[in-house]
Structures are given as structure tokens and as C-alpha cells.
Motif scaffolding. Structure first.
Motif, mmCIF file in Angstrom:
data_model
loop_
_atom_site.group_PDB
_atom_site.id
_atom_site.type_symbol
_atom_site.label_atom_id
_atom_site.label_comp_id
_atom_site.label_asym_id
_atom_site.label_seq_id
_atom_site.Cartn_x
_atom_site.Cartn_y
_atom_site.Cartn_z
ATOM 1 N N VAL A 173 -21.816 -47.115 -20.890
ATOM 2 C CA VAL A 173 -22.727 -48.463 -21.251
ATOM 3 C C VAL A 173 -23.783 -48.413 -20.148
ATOM 4 N N VAL A 174 -24.800 -48.877 -20.737
ATOM 5 C CA VAL A 174 -25.943 -49.247 -19.717
ATOM 6 C C VAL A 174 -25.613 -50.778 -19.207
ATOM 7 N N SER A 175 -25.632 -50.921 -17.838
ATOM 8 C CA SER A 175 -25.264 -52.198 -17.524
ATOM 9 C C SER A 175 -26.349 -52.586 -16.253
ATOM 10 N N VAL A 176 -26.466 -54.107 -16.496
ATOM 11 C CA VAL A 176 -27.449 -54.621 -15.654
ATOM 12 C C VAL A 176 -26.733 -55.845 -15.049
ATOM 13 N N SER A 177 -26.543 -56.012 -13.894
ATOM 14 C CA SER A 177 -25.904 -57.385 -13.136
ATOM 15 C C SER A 177 -26.844 -57.837 -12.338
ATOM 16 N N MET A 178 -27.187 -58.975 -12.189
ATOM 17 C CA MET A 178 -28.021 -59.791 -11.375
ATOM 18 C C MET A 178 -27.360 -61.301 -11.075
ATOM 19 N N PRO A 179 -27.850 -61.491 -9.764
ATOM 20 C CA PRO A 179 -27.141 -62.859 -9.224
ATOM 21 C C PRO A 179 -28.186 -64.136 -10.051
ATOM 22 N N ILE A 180 -27.165 -65.052 -10.237
ATOM 23 C CA ILE A 180 -27.805 -66.473 -10.588
ATOM 24 C C ILE A 180 -28.083 -67.170 -9.383
ATOM 25 N N GLN A 181 -29.265 -67.329 -9.038
ATOM 26 C CA GLN A 181 -29.510 -67.825 -7.431
ATOM 27 C C GLN A 181 -30.327 -69.190 -7.885
ATOM 28 N N HIS A 182 -29.972 -70.351 -6.995
ATOM 29 C CA HIS A 182 -30.332 -71.417 -6.906
ATOM 30 C C HIS A 182 -31.056 -71.684 -5.438
ATOM 31 N N VAL A 183 -32.331 -71.387 -5.334
ATOM 32 C CA VAL A 183 -33.071 -71.135 -4.064
ATOM 33 C C VAL A 183 -32.340 -69.766 -3.398
ATOM 34 N N ARG A 184 -31.667 -69.981 -2.330
ATOM 35 C CA ARG A 184 -30.988 -68.736 -1.763
ATOM 36 C C ARG A 184 -29.362 -68.575 -1.975
ATOM 37 N N ALA A 185 -28.949 -69.541 -2.664
ATOM 38 C CA ALA A 185 -27.445 -69.838 -3.000
ATOM 39 C C ALA A 185 -27.310 -68.947 -4.104
ATOM 40 N N VAL A 186 -26.274 -68.013 -4.185
ATOM 41 C CA VAL A 186 -25.691 -67.327 -5.183
ATOM 42 C C VAL A 186 -24.754 -67.966 -6.025
ATOM 43 N N LEU A 187 -24.996 -68.619 -7.238
ATOM 44 C CA LEU A 187 -23.909 -69.442 -8.025
ATOM 45 C C LEU A 187 -23.091 -68.519 -8.719
ATOM 46 N N GLY A 188 -23.422 -67.412 -9.100
ATOM 47 C CA GLY A 188 -22.765 -66.492 -10.154
ATOM 48 C C GLY A 188 -23.509 -65.237 -10.400
ATOM 49 N N VAL A 189 -22.913 -64.463 -11.404
ATOM 50 C CA VAL A 189 -23.618 -63.163 -11.668
ATOM 51 C C VAL A 189 -23.519 -62.974 -13.008
ATOM 52 N N LEU A 190 -24.586 -62.873 -13.647
ATOM 53 C CA LEU A 190 -24.765 -62.262 -15.133
ATOM 54 C C LEU A 190 -24.761 -60.992 -15.542
ATOM 55 N N THR A 191 -23.934 -60.465 -16.234
ATOM 56 C CA THR A 191 -23.710 -59.015 -16.196
ATOM 57 C C THR A 191 -24.201 -58.763 -18.113
ATOM 58 N N LEU A 192 -25.214 -57.883 -18.392
ATOM 59 C CA LEU A 192 -25.323 -57.732 -19.636
ATOM 60 C C LEU A 192 -25.240 -55.993 -20.035
ATOM 61 N N GLU A 193 -24.306 -55.638 -20.960
ATOM 62 C CA GLU A 193 -23.999 -54.448 -21.060
ATOM 63 C C GLU A 193 -24.531 -54.026 -22.863
ATOM 64 N N ALA A 194 -25.182 -52.942 -22.766
ATOM 65 C CA ALA A 194 -25.381 -52.233 -24.224
ATOM 66 C C ALA A 194 -24.312 -50.919 -24.315
ATOM 67 N N SER A 195 -23.785 -50.807 -25.315
ATOM 68 C CA SER A 195 -22.813 -49.746 -25.331
ATOM 69 C C SER A 195 -23.208 -49.009 -26.479
ATOM 70 N N ASP A 196 -24.419 -48.681 -26.574
ATOM 71 C CA ASP A 196 -25.105 -47.669 -27.632
ATOM 72 C C ASP A 196 -25.596 -46.339 -26.909
ATOM 73 N N VAL A 197 -25.061 -46.173 -25.715
ATOM 74 C CA VAL A 197 -25.424 -45.089 -25.087
ATOM 75 C C VAL A 197 -24.778 -43.735 -25.778
ATOM 76 N N ASP A 198 -23.581 -43.682 -26.321
ATOM 77 C CA ASP A 198 -23.075 -42.776 -27.167
ATOM 78 C C ASP A 198 -23.816 -42.204 -28.174
ATOM 79 N N GLU A 199 -24.552 -43.528 -28.794
ATOM 80 C CA GLU A 199 -25.205 -43.262 -30.080
ATOM 81 C C GLU A 199 -26.679 -42.457 -29.441
ATOM 82 N N ILE A 200 -27.161 -42.912 -28.372
ATOM 83 C CA ILE A 200 -28.309 -42.305 -27.923
ATOM 84 C C ILE A 200 -27.966 -40.635 -27.656
#
Length: 533
Positions: A191-218
Motif C-alpha cells: 500500500v501507499v501510505s501517508v501519515s501526518m499529525p493533527i496538530q493544534h498549534v504545537r500540540a499533537v492531538l492525533g494522527v490521520l493515516t491515508l492508505e491507497a491499496s492500488d499499488v498491485d494494480e500499478i
């Protein structure tokens, strides 16, 4: 025995096939080029498609990064609560993710500040993995495909590698890093994966992860794009194989069959003009084989002619012997019997001399090929031979005198001493046999540019102009006046010329003529190349 003759076809100068940077022959370069061409096509296709795959993956990462940054900003603005210590409202953040996520294009997951999963776009879409059912199993066969209560295949369990990769990515994002990579998914797919922090000013409140599983198709599309390159490479290899078969295998097979015809069918020579005209190694091989078989054919003709000449020459004394033996019993007169016995003795001596000369002639080729050429001092060699004749000279016989070069110089040739000595002895013996009593046979040595000339002259009757070349034929004899019949075999001059030609020289006969045109003897001129330093 038979002199070396030139072939009918002029020998073509062989080309040098060695290159300064590529020391292989022309056919070798062709084989190498044809074999590398298909490999080069595959390598080029792999490089092109590798760049294409990198481009597709990087484009997917850029797309997910843009979407993730936008979604993280929206979630931060909509689901952040608490001041001055902000926190993420998990329930509201899940509803926001449900509204902005696109579960058909990628999978979006939301983690809190402790790395706990609080939302997943697959939950929202109620999506499960599925695959086509296998063929119906036979009765009483074990159940190898368990179904859940909804009639769909159970989800493939998560792999430890995929779970650890996701946890490491989330942990890095919780430290404030943006992570974008190609990794193994939880079910084992890439999978192609992107993870980035959800930040409020400098505080990290969580993480959002997006995955695309079409790599095998590529990758599948990439492999499909590689098929034309594979087909082209296979076509090139097939064409090159057929070409090599046509250019090399078939001509070699033709040469082998031609050689078999010479060996089995009694053919005298190989003739393949289309191959002989080729300007490569096979052309050289064909021309060499044609020249070799042509030379062997001439040698066989010479052997047959020599055998016929020998049979003819031996038949004459044998006929005389038989006639004398048959007559001997009928003759009672002592004087007549003595004459017959003298004829028998002369014929036996003639046969002995003839057999000896024939044996020497037949061994000549073997001796010339067996002995290795070396530098020979011609002045010393001729001096030793003339000294032998001087020591054996009897009153009334022709004398032999050696005229050395003036001023004295060292004259050397490259050859074989025994055969060269035979030339001088044959010429001296021939000159003495035609010289009157107490006459002088002169042996003169001179150096003319890069040639060495030896002249043997006598004071005999000379040679008829029409016989200046005939005397070098086998078994040709011209009996000197007053000499007994059968004293010469007719092979001496033929052997001498053959030896001279084998050493790269010439042997010719001329008449010695006065200013008034009177013939006062014969002379033989032997020319040999001087040995180079």
C-alpha cells in the motif's frame, strides 16, 4: 616428389579481424551484438518502467499528502476542544472523517494522541474483503472455505509485519513527522501510505493515516507494459538465432559435407564459390579448404604421373634383362656370352641407380618438411663440397674450381643444409658428365642486391634451345657423347629445381656463347634469397 604449385584461384590477402579495443573477430562481433541486443531491449524496458512506477507511486503519495493535509486541517478546526489544553473529540472527529473521507479511493484512519484507533473509513462504508467462491466441493469433502453469517469470505487476518509497519508509522507521526512510504499492508498487500499529525498549534492531538491499496494494480499495469519489450526481445533473439544458423551453422555443415564427399566419394577438390566470396572467417576457411584440396589433387596427379614414369623407366632395363637372360642359354660362343653378361651387369647397375634416385626423390618432400630452416653459410658449404671433388679427382677427369666472392663477404641463406648441398652436387655432377677430359667446371658465387646467385658452368656441348626447360622434367636424359647408355636417371636436375623452389629460389639453364655466337658450354644459375638479420 611433386613440386608445390600455385592454386588456380589467386589467394586473397587475409584481413586482420582484431580490433584495438574489441579483440574479437567479425563473426564474433556479430554474435555478441545480436545476443546483447535482446538483453539491451529488456534492460531498457525495465529502466523505463521502473521510472514509470516511481512516477506513479510518487504521484499517488503527493495526492494522498495533499488530501491528508486538507483533512487534518478540517478535523483540527472542527473536533478540537478544551483550552488551554486542547484535545480531540473522538466522536465528533469520527463524524467529520465520515463526511470528508472517500472510502472508494483510499482508506482513512484516525488515531488519538495515544495511538489508539478511533475511526476507520472501512467502518463507515461497512466494507469487507471478498473473493470469488471456489468450485463446489464433492460430497463428504472437508470444508476448506469457511463462510461467515453474511455469506462472504472471512477477512484475511492481519499480518504481524503489516501491523508493526503501521504502528511504527503512527508513532513517527505522533512525534510530529510527516511519513509517506510504500509499505506492506495489514493483510499482506503493498500500500501507499501517508501519515501526518493533527496538530493544534504545537500540540499533537492525533494522527490521520491515508492508505491507497492500488499499488498491485500499478505493478500489474507495469508488468503488462513490459510485455511488448519481452516480445520484442524474444523476436530479436529468434531472428538472431535464425541469422546465426544461416550465416554460420549451415555454411559449416556445407563445408563438412563437402569434406565428406572428398573423403568418401573420391572427389578431388572442394568448390563452394558462394562461401569463398565471403569476407569473413568462413570465407577464409572455405578458401583455405579449396586451396588445400586443390593442392592435394595436384599432388595426387603428380604421384600418379610419377608412378607411371617410374613404371616406364623400370620397364626398359627389365625388358633388356629378360631378353639377355632368355638369350644367354642359347648362346654358346664365349665372347657373345661375355657381352650378354656385360649387358646384364649394366642393366642391374642402371636399375640400382634408378631405384636410388627414385627413393631420394620420394623422400625429398618429407625431408624438406621435417628439417627446420636455419642460417647457412653458402661460401663454407660450397667450399666443403668442392674440396670433396678435388680430393677424389683422378687424372683425365674434369676438375672443379670454386670462385669465391671478391671482396670476401659472408653470404648466408635461410634453409636446410642437406638439400641445398644436394643441389650443388647434382649441378656439379651434371656439368662433369658433359665436360671433356681435363676440362674445368667452375662454381662461382656472387651477391646481387638481396639475392645470392650461384653459377655452375662447364665446357660441354651446351643445351639445345628447345630443351632449356625440358631438362628439368623427371626422367629426361640427354646422354653425353661417349657415355654409356643408362648412366643417368634423369632425376638430378628435377630434384635440384624442386629444392630451389622449396627455398624460395629459382634454377634456370643457359648456354655459354662467345661473341661469334658459338656455344662453348652450359651454365646453371641458382638464385636464393639472402638471409635477413
Amino acid at each position: 616428389m611433386a613440386s608445390a604449385t600455385d592454386t588456380a584461384k589467386p589467394e586473397r590477402k587475409r584481413r586482420s579481424y582484431r580490433s584495438r579495443w574489441l579483440p574479437v573477430s567479425r563473426l564474433g562481433r556479430l554474435i555478441l551484438a545480436l545476443n546483447l541486443l535482446g538483453l539491451a531491449i529488456l534492460i531498457a524496458g525495465a529502466l523505463v518502467l521502473n521510472e514509470l512506477r516511481r512516477g506513479l507511486v510518487n504521484a499517488r503519495i503527493d495526492s494522498l499528502t495533499t488530501q491528508g493535509e486538507l483533512m487534518a486541517t478540517v478535523i483540527d478546526q472542527a473536533a478540537t476542544v478544551g483550552e488551554p489544553t486542547p484535545a480531540l473529540d473522538a466522536e465528533y472527529a469520527s463524524r467529520v472523517l465520515q463526511m470528508i473521507a472517500n472510502p472508494k479511493a483510499q482508506r482513512a484512519r484516525l488515531f488519538d494522541a495515544n495511538g489508539k484507533l478511533i475511526a476507520d473509513s472501512d467502518w463507515v462504508a461497512d466494507r469487507v474483503e471478498w473473493r470469488q467462491l471456489p468450485p463446489a466441493r464433492a460430497r463428504n469433502a472437508p470444508d476448506t472455505f469457511a463462510l461467515d453469517f453474511r455469506g462472504t469470505q472471512k477477512e484475511k487476518p492481519a499480518t504481524p509485519e503489516g501491523r508493526e509497519a503501521l504502528q511504527g508509522e503512527v508513532a513517527a507521526a505522533l512525534r510530529g513527522k510527516h511519513v509517506a512510504q510504500l509499505r506492506t499492508g495489514e493483510t499482506g498487500q503493498r500500500v501507499v501510505s501517508v501519515s501526518m499529525p493533527i496538530q493544534h498549534v504545537r500540540a499533537v492531538l492525533g494522527v490521520l493515516t491515508l492508505e491507497a491499496s492500488d499499488v498491485d494494480e500499478i505493478i500489474a499495469r507495469e508488468r503488462a507494459a513490459l510485455i511488448p519489450f519481452i516480445l520484442i526481445a524474444i523476436s530479436v533473439m529468434l531472428v538472431s538465432s535464425l541469422l546465426l544458423n544461416s550465416l554460420i551453422a549451415q555454411p559449416v555443415l556445407r563445408l563438412a559435407r563437402a569434406a565428406d564427399r572428398v573423403r568418401l566419394a573420391g572427389a578431388r577438390a572442394i568448390s563452394l564459390p558462394d562461401l569463398a566470396d565471403r569476407d569473413d572467417e568462413l570465407g577464409d576457411l572455405t578458401r583455405s579448404l579449396e586451396a588445400m584440396t586443390h593442392s592435394l589433387s595436384e599432388r595426387m596427379d603428380a604421384i600418379e604421373s610419377f608412378a607411371a614414369d617410374v613404371a616406364h623407366e623400370i620397364r626398359n632395363p627389365l625388358t633388356s634383362l629378360r631378353s639377355a637372360i632368355e638369350t644367354l642359354d642359347l648362346v654358346t660362343d664365349p665372347a657373345a656370352r661375355a657381352r650378354l653378361l656385360g649387358i646384364l651387369q649394366n642393366d642391374v647397375q642402371r636399375l640400382d641407380r634408378l631405384v636410388t634416385d627414385i627413393s631420394n626423390a620420394s623422400r625429398l618432400d618429407a625431408e624438406l618438411s621435417r628439417d627446420q630452416p636455419k642460417r647457412i653459410d653458402v661460401t663454407r658449404l660450397i667450399g666443403d663440397i668442392v674440396s670433396t671433388y678435388e680430393a677424389r679427382s683422378r687424372p683425365g677427369e674434369p676438375t672443379v674450381r670454386f670462385q669465391r666472392p671478391a671482396p670476401p663477404v659472408t653470404v648466408t641463406v635461410r634453409g636446410r643444409e642437406v638439400p641445398l648441398g644436394q643441389i650443388f652436387r647434382n649441378l656439379i655432377d651434371n656439368a662433369r658428365s658433359f665436360s671433356p677430359p681435363d676440362a674445368e667446371v667452375l662454381v662461382a658465387l656472387a651477391k646481387v642486391r638481396d639475392k645470392i646467385v650461384v653459377m655452375v658452368s662447364d665446357h660441354g656441348p651446351g643445351i639445345p634451345p628447345e630443351n632449356l626447360e625440358t631438362i628439368f622434367q623427371r626422367f629426361y636424359t640427354s646422354r653425353p657423347k661417349g657415355k654409356a647408355f643408362g648412366g643417368n636417371s634423369g632425376l638430378g636436375l628435377s630434384i635440384a629445381r624442386q629444392i630451389a623452389e622449396a627455398h624460395g629460389g629459382t634454377l634456370v639453364a643457359k648456354n655459354r656463347v662467345t661473341d661469334d655466337g658459338e656455344v662453348v658450354g652450359a651454365m646453371f644459375l641458382l638464385t636464393l634469397p639472402e638471409a635477413k638479420l
